[in-house]
Motif scaffolding. Structure first.
Motif, PDB file in Angstrom:
ATOM      1  N   GLN A  32       0.823  -1.210   0.000  1.00 57.46           N
ATOM      2  CA  GLN A  32       0.000   0.000   0.000  1.00 57.46           C
ATOM      3  C   GLN A  32       0.857   1.260   0.000  1.00 57.46           C
ATOM      4  O   GLN A  32       0.337   2.369   0.109  1.00 57.46           O
ATOM      5  N   GLY A  33       2.187   1.059  -0.122  1.00 56.65           N
ATOM      6  CA  GLY A  33       3.095   2.195  -0.140  1.00 56.65           C
ATOM      7  C   GLY A  33       3.377   2.767   1.233  1.00 56.65           C
ATOM      8  O   GLY A  33       3.835   3.904   1.357  1.00 56.65           O
ATOM      9  N   LEU A  34       3.133   1.978   2.276  1.00 55.10           N
ATOM     10  CA  LEU A  34       3.336   2.436   3.648  1.00 55.10           C
ATOM     11  C   LEU A  34       4.562   1.773   4.252  1.00 55.10           C
ATOM     12  O   LEU A  34       4.958   0.681   3.847  1.00 55.10           O
ATOM     13  N   ASP A  35       5.143   2.443   5.236  1.00 54.46           N
ATOM     14  CA  ASP A  35       6.273   1.872   5.957  1.00 54.46           C
ATOM     15  C   ASP A  35       5.747   0.881   6.992  1.00 54.46           C
ATOM     16  O   ASP A  35       4.891   1.231   7.821  1.00 54.46           O
ATOM     17  N   PHE A  36       6.244  -0.346   6.943  1.00 56.42           N
ATOM     18  CA  PHE A  36       5.743  -1.401   7.820  1.00 56.42           C
ATOM     19  C   PHE A  36       5.852  -1.013   9.283  1.00 56.42           C
ATOM     20  O   PHE A  36       4.906  -1.160  10.061  1.00 56.42           O
ATOM     21  N   TRP A  37       7.018  -0.504   9.688  1.00 58.31           N
ATOM     22  CA  TRP A  37       7.281  -0.267  11.106  1.00 58.31           C
ATOM     23  C   TRP A  37       6.553   0.949  11.668  1.00 58.31           C
ATOM     24  O   TRP A  37       6.462   1.112  12.881  1.00 58.31           O
ATOM     25  N   SER A  38       6.018   1.799  10.793  1.00 57.13           N
ATOM     26  CA  SER A  38       5.265   2.950  11.289  1.00 57.13           C
ATOM     27  C   SER A  38       3.769   2.795  11.054  1.00 57.13           C
ATOM     28  O   SER A  38       3.001   3.727  11.264  1.00 57.13           O
ATOM     29  N   HIS A  39       3.330   1.613  10.633  1.00 56.78           N
ATOM     30  CA  HIS A  39       1.915   1.373  10.391  1.00 56.78           C
ATOM     31  C   HIS A  39       1.136   1.365  11.703  1.00 56.78           C
ATOM     32  O   HIS A  39       1.667   1.014  12.764  1.00 56.78           O
ATOM     33  N   SER A  52       0.667   0.241  22.401  1.00 60.17           N
ATOM     34  CA  SER A  52       0.779   0.855  21.078  1.00 60.17           C
ATOM     35  C   SER A  52       0.654   2.370  21.142  1.00 60.17           C
ATOM     36  O   SER A  52      -0.200   2.909  21.854  1.00 60.17           O
ATOM     37  N   ASP A  53       1.492   3.054  20.365  1.00 62.29           N
ATOM     38  CA  ASP A  53       1.397   4.508  20.265  1.00 62.29           C
ATOM     39  C   ASP A  53       0.164   4.935  19.476  1.00 62.29           C
ATOM     40  O   ASP A  53      -0.191   6.118  19.469  1.00 62.29           O
ATOM     41  N   SER A  54      -0.486   3.988  18.796  1.00 62.34           N
ATOM     42  CA  SER A  54      -1.670   4.312  18.008  1.00 62.34           C
ATOM     43  C   SER A  54      -2.884   4.598  18.882  1.00 62.34           C
ATOM     44  O   SER A  54      -3.850   5.215  18.428  1.00 62.34           O
ATOM     45  N   VAL A  55      -2.841   4.139  20.123  1.00 63.56           N
ATOM     46  CA  VAL A  55      -3.955   4.381  21.048  1.00 63.56           C
ATOM     47  C   VAL A  55      -3.703   5.696  21.763  1.00 63.56           C
ATOM     48  O   VAL A  55      -2.670   5.872  22.416  1.00 63.56           O
ATOM     49  N   PRO A  56      -4.627   6.649  21.644  1.00 62.22           N
ATOM     50  CA  PRO A  56      -4.398   7.970  22.260  1.00 62.22           C
ATOM     51  C   PRO A  56      -4.409   7.925  23.778  1.00 62.22           C
ATOM     52  O   PRO A  56      -5.090   7.100  24.383  1.00 62.22           O
ATOM     53  N   LEU A  57      -3.630   8.789  24.359  1.00 67.03           N
ATOM     54  CA  LEU A  57      -3.609   8.945  25.817  1.00 67.03           C
ATOM     55  C   LEU A  57      -4.751   9.869  26.230  1.00 67.03           C
ATOM     56  O   LEU A  57      -5.198  10.703  25.445  1.00 67.03           O
TER      57      LEU A  57
END
Length: 200
Positions: free
Chosen positions: A74-81, A143-148
């Motif tokens: 999908q043109g995305l960086d795996f480690w920053s997904h 995960s950093d994807s979950v907001p604080l």
């Protein structure tokens, strides 16, 4: 049911194919097919009990490779997904809990009986719950994807949101696997009888 090395390899390849087709749905099949990965690890533990040293790592590697190909495709960086963080490593114990559930069932079941069906339900629900708590909990808390800010009430709400869809999908695929297993056992029972009746 004793399996030859060729049968074990065939089972592994069939399970790997199903996981590939359903897990890669994220980009190719537009969500028309639900991911069978959780059921695959449970069924693999059941059908490939005793082969975990090589079969589990191969299936685990396949899951990671598929994720990498889908995300990078999908043109995305795996480690920053969004889905990839330190919590991604928890997929190993998550999936292994399903493997252990299937393996436990294979060790304790005594053929096609109602008791075996009850044991299968218990093994699936317990191992699925362990997998779900590990994967969902690690993602929510790490995960950093979950907001604080994070809190237990929000986590339990998140658990509830995904509980039934994940359980239904896993149970559906395991149920299909159980039907195939019953058919295979019945066919195996009929083959010796038909071969015995052949003229020599």
């Amino acid at each position: 049911m004793v399996k030859t090395p060729a049968q074990r390899l065939g089972i592994l390849l069939a399970l790997a194919a199903v996981m590939a087709v359903t897990r890669i749905h994220l980009s190719l099949l537009h969500h028309n097919v639900d991911d069978a990965s959780w059921a695959i690890f449970f069924l693999a533990g059941f059908w490939l009990r005793g082969a975990g040293r090589w079969a589990f790592p191969l299936l685990m590697a396949e899951a990671v490779v598929i994720d990498y190909l889908v995300i990078s495709g999908q043109g995305l960086d795996f480690w920053s997904h969004y889905c990839v963080s330190v919590a991604y490593w928890f997929l190993i114990p998550s999936y292994f809990s399903l493997w252990l559930g299937g393996s436990w069932l294979a060790k304790h079941q005594r053929g096609l009986h109602v008791q075996t069906l009850g044991m299968a339900v218990v093994a699936l629900v317990v191992s699925w719950a362990a997998c779900y708590l590990l994967s969902n909990g690690s993602f929510y808390w790490l995960s950093d994807s979950v907001p604080l800010p994070r809190n237990s009430a929000a986590w339990f709400a998140n658990l509830g949101d995904w509980y039934l869809p994940f359980l239904q999908t896993t149970a559906l695929y395991v149920g299909l696997g159980a039907v195939l297993h019953v058919l295979a056992v019945q066919i195996a029972r009929m083959l010796p009888a038909s071969q015995a009746g052949r003229p020599r």
